[in-house]
Scaffold this motif. Structure first.
Motif, PDB file in Angstrom:
ATOM      1  N   LEU A  95      -7.979   7.530   3.724  1.00 15.91           N
ATOM      2  CA  LEU A  95      -8.376   6.652   2.614  1.00 15.91           C
ATOM      3  C   LEU A  95      -9.774   6.103   2.804  1.00 15.91           C
ATOM      4  O   LEU A  95     -10.190   5.951   1.684  1.00 15.91           O
ATOM      5  N   TYR A 148      -6.222   2.076  -1.849  1.00 16.93           N
ATOM      6  CA  TYR A 148      -5.418   1.863  -0.782  1.00 16.93           C
ATOM      7  C   TYR A 148      -3.947   2.364  -1.369  1.00 16.93           C
ATOM      8  O   TYR A 148      -2.984   2.178  -0.731  1.00 16.93           O
ATOM      9  N   GLN A 175       0.953  -1.176  -0.085  1.00 16.53           N
ATOM     10  CA  GLN A 175       0.018   0.285  -0.115  1.00 16.53           C
ATOM     11  C   GLN A 175       0.950   1.196   0.016  1.00 16.53           C
ATOM     12  O   GLN A 175       1.666   1.413   0.924  1.00 16.53           O
ATOM     13  N   GLU A 218      -8.956 -10.445   0.226  1.00 13.86           N
ATOM     14  CA  GLU A 218      -7.968  -9.372   0.222  1.00 13.86           C
ATOM     15  C   GLU A 218      -6.970  -9.698   1.264  1.00 13.86           C
ATOM     16  O   GLU A 218      -6.934 -10.689   2.239  1.00 13.86           O
ATOM     17  N   PRO A 219      -5.601  -9.538   1.014  1.00 12.26           N
ATOM     18  CA  PRO A 219      -5.089  -8.620   0.055  1.00 12.26           C
ATOM     19  C   PRO A 219      -4.805  -9.273  -1.427  1.00 12.26           C
ATOM     20  O   PRO A 219      -4.053  -8.686  -2.093  1.00 12.26           O
ATOM     21  N   ARG A 231      -2.498   0.907  -3.867  1.00 10.81           N
ATOM     22  CA  ARG A 231      -1.684  -0.164  -4.617  1.00 10.81           C
ATOM     23  C   ARG A 231      -1.804  -0.158  -6.002  1.00 10.81           C
ATOM     24  O   ARG A 231      -2.766   0.175  -6.733  1.00 10.81           O
ATOM     25  N   GLN A 252      -5.364  -5.013   8.394  1.00  5.15           N
ATOM     26  CA  GLN A 252      -4.808  -6.101   7.813  1.00  5.15           C
ATOM     27  C   GLN A 252      -3.426  -5.889   7.510  1.00  5.15           C
ATOM     28  O   GLN A 252      -2.255  -6.531   7.875  1.00  5.15           O
TER      29      GLN A 252
END
Lengths: 361, 592
Positions: B349, A125, A35, A291-292, A127, B430
């Motif tokens: 976010l 995020y 991220q 996820e992820p 990514r 996470q």
């Protein structure tokens, strides 16, 4: 282009896509789960060859995106060309990359400066979409391939048994197949997935998905295999083999199953895109890998939100990527069918020629 | 004769007659001080789902609660704008010196929406129904003080007395949202034992009546529910004009927030109650061109939190979770998790900056009760690692965190699949906890399934949920923080406190209900906040801002950070400017 050349071209194109996806750790500039929290929904990077002074750069460079929103509101980016980074090939920049040698990690490309390179933008995020697309392809494309292999394997066994042994076995297997075909597959997949445990890791989840799709997709290939076997088992050379005392297993293995190869190959290339689509659908609805770990389905899932659909076009890229892959598979199926027809007609003309020769003699 | 003079005389006599109409019957109307508006028009709002019922006795779902708030009235009301109590059907009240008796003077000469007069018998009947154990009304729980129900007595046709078993700090506030029922319409059903089935949303509008500003006009399941103006409403504006101003409010059934936003943008819907920050951003650029206005009301009363399963589990039934509870029960483990969570990233976010990071349960929206002294430690992976090391955890060579027995720290966070924000929060956590070497799985599940796991089967490891305080006062929170409370989410089956801090929470929460002095209550509740922030029974993370939208031509809008955000004061809403005539015409003659 001749059929054979076309076949080669399509097969090689698909092979190329799969090789790139398998080598995601090398081809992707970042890890799929990494991220970059300062760059949510950053647009695709622009590669610059000419700078503000008009100077030509052989090695393209990227400017860093600066978020102009301070505090409240969605991120709005502007290029900040005071912070640039040139594109580098074969870079070592994070421990998640492909292990080329002991302790060596490599990526096909990356940057050498403060600016990060997001060729297809980033998600919510931050990514990298390209990295997630490549890693996600491992899940989506290979779920398709493996589920197809499972469906075809099951279809071959079930269709072979039904076609060769006939009677009540044929009836039982074919009625069962009809039930599977009558059920709407997506709901069947939902039902099966709902019964499976929730606490599964991404790897188990992937194999569960493959298992579920494979177990629900065997009906159509089994019917085709049965049809081929039913017609083939009455042919003279099979009767002759049986007359010479060949066992059922030998006849099936040596004579009958090879007859189904054309049908199976065509079925395979038709089933693969269907299974890819099934995986994408399940992941889109939150029933695939979690996820992820990325898959093309869970990448597309963010488009369920109105504001993402309205504001960030690059989130559609996994959906767009599916189109050429489906076209390639369908064109391959078409080319295979053509080739089998050509082969069939040439076989038939050879047979006719032989008969005429025998009659003449 | 001069025509103008005739017109003026007629107008004066008309005004005099309408004023007299309100006054001559001895009607105790309430004069409100809101902006003076003009009558007429139709307002279109939306609901996520069909209302389950219009019966205040059995209501639990939010769409029904929102409608019932417009159809009925209570004795004492909490003004959602000021967050203070104000007179409603009780014109005035007196509290006895010991704080246990409330004597209320009711409004005289006012009527239900079907024209039937209201008196003390309706109040007595309503409380009899709510307190009846056989009826199973969810309101019964709220009308208990110290575990005993309050007693109601009639002192006269317009006077009632309420006796409390013990002094209760927020006694006035418990009368809020306790809708007064029409005895003439519901007594028969109550005697037959069918009151809980009465007044379904599909019932004939003529059998439903209340004391609220609106009354039911039409309900088409799956499409819309229409309320019309109550001509007998007991509030007037400063010019003695009877409220409400609007002729109708229609609620369209629009199942998702995105669909509501699209319909709002298209102009089909006039108000939008509580939207996400993303949808706010999507609507923001078109405010002027499409004629609507968005309001960011700041932090509301909602907070998102992570909690671990600290229930007393049997090793046979759920051995895996029982094993992991060894970690969850350690204060240092939960504190390390709290330190590793990047709250600023969640704000940025997930909520695009329209949220406030939190370390305890009181949000900045609750100005009366927030404890500013609660420490707000910044994110620190180093401190988190140190805490974990002190609790016997260590990192392996591959970075995996293991406990003293060498078991890798892995757990699953359940979250609501229909709440995109919470899924995003879970994904951020996470990644955050991954940096400590913990392996976290995120499993989005349907809300009802999570509730079953958290409250019944106890089959979960951790979960992210949100809670909304129903009131600024800490009293309703007693259910969450005391070990025997019904919403004590992290240890649902805790009979007696298992940790010293839990015992202190129990004592403090019980004590503050019985203290009448605000400062002393605040001291007790400040300590509750400190305990929550220090021991992290639930790890509070963020409080999202309340974001609403309304047509720019809708006047009298006073949005509140509490539900119903815009329509809580629907009686004062009116159409201003050119739009008003269009809206008036849109309703057509049938509504008048």
């Amino acid at each position: 282009m001749t059929t054979n050349k076309k076949l080669w071209f399509l097969a090689l194109s698909l092979a190329f896509v799969h090789v790139v996806v398998v080598g995601a750790a090398f081809f992707a500039p970042y890890d799929a789960a990494e991220q970059h929290r300062d760059a949510p929904f950053a647009p695709p990077a622009r590669l610059h060859f000419v700078d503000a002074q008009g100077k030509l750069h052989v090695r393209p460079y990227v400017c860093s995106w600066t978020n102009q929103t301070q505090g409240i509101g969605p991120a709005r980016y502007a290029e900040d060309c005071s912070r640039t980074a040139s594109l580098q090939f074969l870079v070592r920049n994070d421990p998640g990359g492909a292990q080329v040698g002991p302790g060596m990690t490599w990526h096909l490309f990356g940057t050498n400066g403060p600016a990060k390179i997001f060729l297809l933008g980033t998600d919510d995020y931050g990514r990298d979409q390209l990295s997630r697309l490549l890693y996600g392809g491992q899940v989506s494309l290979f779920a398709g391939l493996l589920a197809t292999a499972l469906s075809l394997g099951l279809g071959l066994v079930m269709g072979g048994i039904a076609g060769y042994f006939g009677f009540w076995l044929d009836d039982a297997i074919m009625r069962c197949a009809e039930v599977f075909m009558a059920l709407p597959w997506i709901y069947l997949l939902f039902a099966v997935r709902a019964f499976l445990p929730l606490h599964v890791g991404p790897r188990q989840s992937f194999f569960l998905l493959v298992g579920v799709m494979g177990l629900t997709g065997w009906a159509r290939p089994s019917r085709l295999v049965r049809g081929v076997i039913l017609s083939a088992k009455e042919r003279d050379f099979i009767r002759a083999a049986r007359g010479f005392g060949a066992s059922n297993a030998y006849i099936l293995r040596r004579h009958l199953l090879p007859e189904t190869s054309g049908v199976m190959l065509t079925q395979a290339v038709l089933l693969i895109p269907q299974c890819i689509l099934a995986e994408v659908t399940l992941s889109f609805l939150g029933l695939g890998v979690g996820e992820p770990v990325s898959s093309w389905g869970n990448m597309l899932a963010s488009l369920q939100k109105f504001y993402v659909l309205q504001s960030y076009w690059w989130m559609l890229i996994p959906g767009i990527a599916l189109i050429p892959i489906f076209l390639l598979y369908n064109a391959l199926a078409d080319a295979l069918l053509r080739r089998s027809k050509i082969k069939e007609s040439s076989d038939r003309s050879n047979l006719m020629g032989e008969r005429k020769l025998q009659e003449a003699l | 004769m001069n025509f103008r003079l005739v017109r003026a005389v007629l107008a004066i006599s008309y005004l005099a007659s309408t004023a007299a109409q309100a006054m001559k019957s001895g009607e105790d109307v309430l004069v409100t001080s809101g902006e003076i508006g003009t009558r007429g028009g139709r307002l279109v709002s939306s609901l996520r789902s069909d209302p389950k019922t219009l019966n205040p006795v059995t209501v639990v779902d939010l769409p029904s609660k929102g409608l019932i708030a417009l159809l009925s009235a209570d004795l004492i009301h909490i003004n959602l704008y000021t967050q203070r109590t104000e007179a409603a059907l009780a014109k005035s009240w007196k509290v006895s010196a010991d704080g246990k008796r409330y004597t209320m003077e009711l409004r005289r000469g006012i009527s239900f929406s079907d024209g039937h007069p209201f008196d003390a018998d309706d109040v007595l009947f309503s409380f009899k129904v709510y307190l009846d154990e056989k009826v199973h009304s969810p309101q019964r729980e709220l009308l208990q003080v110290g575990g005993k129900p309050i007693q109601v007595r009639k002192l006269g046709p317009y006077q009632v007395a309420f006796d409390l078993p013990q002094p209760y700090a927020a006694a006035e506030r418990i009368f809020d949202s306790v809708s007064i029922l029409p005895r003439h319409l519901l007594e028969h059903a109550y005697e037959e034992g069918t009151i809980s089935k009465a007044w379904s949303a599909a019932a004939n509008p003529s059998v439903i009546a209340g004391l609220g500003p609106f009354r039911l006009k039409q309900y088409v399941p799956g499409q819309q529910i229409v309320l019309e103006r109550n001509p007998y409403y007991w509030k007037v504006d400063l010019k003695q004009k009877r409220l409400p101003y609007l002729d109708e409010i229609a609620f369209l059934i629009v199942p998702t927030e995105d669909a509501q936003v699209i319909r709002f943008k298209a102009g089909d819907v006039d108000v939008l109650e509580k939207i996400s920050a993303e949808n706010y951003a999507a609507l923001e650029p078109d405010q002027n061109s499409r004629g609507y206005r968005l309001h960011d009301l700041g932090a509301g009363f909602e907070y998102d939190f992570l909690f671990f399963n600290l229930n007393d589990l049997s090793a046979k039934q759920l051995p895996e979770i029982k094993r992991k509870q060894e970690w969850f029960r350690r204060d240092a483990f939960r504190q390390a998790v709290s330190l590793a969570i990047d709250r600023e990233a969640i704000v940025r976010l997930v909520y695009q900056g329209r949220a406030t990071p939190l370390w305890d349960q009181v949000t900045p929206g609750n100005k009366l009760w927030i404890d500013e002294a609660v420490p707000h430690p910044p994110r620190s992976l180093e401190k988190a690692t140190t805490l974990l090391r002190s609790a016997g955890f260590s990192r392996q060579s591959d970075g995996t965190l293991v406990d003293s027995g060498g078991q890798p720290v892995e757990f699953t966070i359940l979250t609501n699949s229909s709440n995109a924000q919470r899924i995003k929060i879970a994904t951020i956590i996470q990644d955050d906890l991954g940096q400590l070497g913990m392996k976290v799985r995120v499993v989005p599940l349907e809300f009802q399934t999570i509730m079953t796991r958290v409250f019944d089967s106890l089959d979960y490891e951790a979960s992210i949920q949100g809670l909304v305080s129903g009131d600024a006062d800490p009293n309703p929170e007693i259910n969450v923080w005391t070990s025997t409370g019904g919403t004590h989410v992290w240890a649902q089956n805790e009979i007696k406190p298992v940790a010293p801090w839990q015992a202190e929470l129990d004592t403090l929460m019980q004590r503050q209900t019985a203290i009448l002095d605000y400062k002393k209550r605040k001291q007790a509740y400040d300590r509750v906040q400190e305990i929550v922030a220090t021991y992290d029974p639930v790890i509070c993370m963020v409080s999202p801002n309340v974001l609403v939208g309304a047509k720019a031509s809708l006047a009298g809008v006073k949005p509140s950070v509490m539900r119903n955000y815009l329509l809580w004061d629907a009686e004062h809403l009116f159409w201003s400017g050119k739009k008003q005539e269009e809206r008036r015409q849109a309703v057509g003659p049938s509504s008048h």
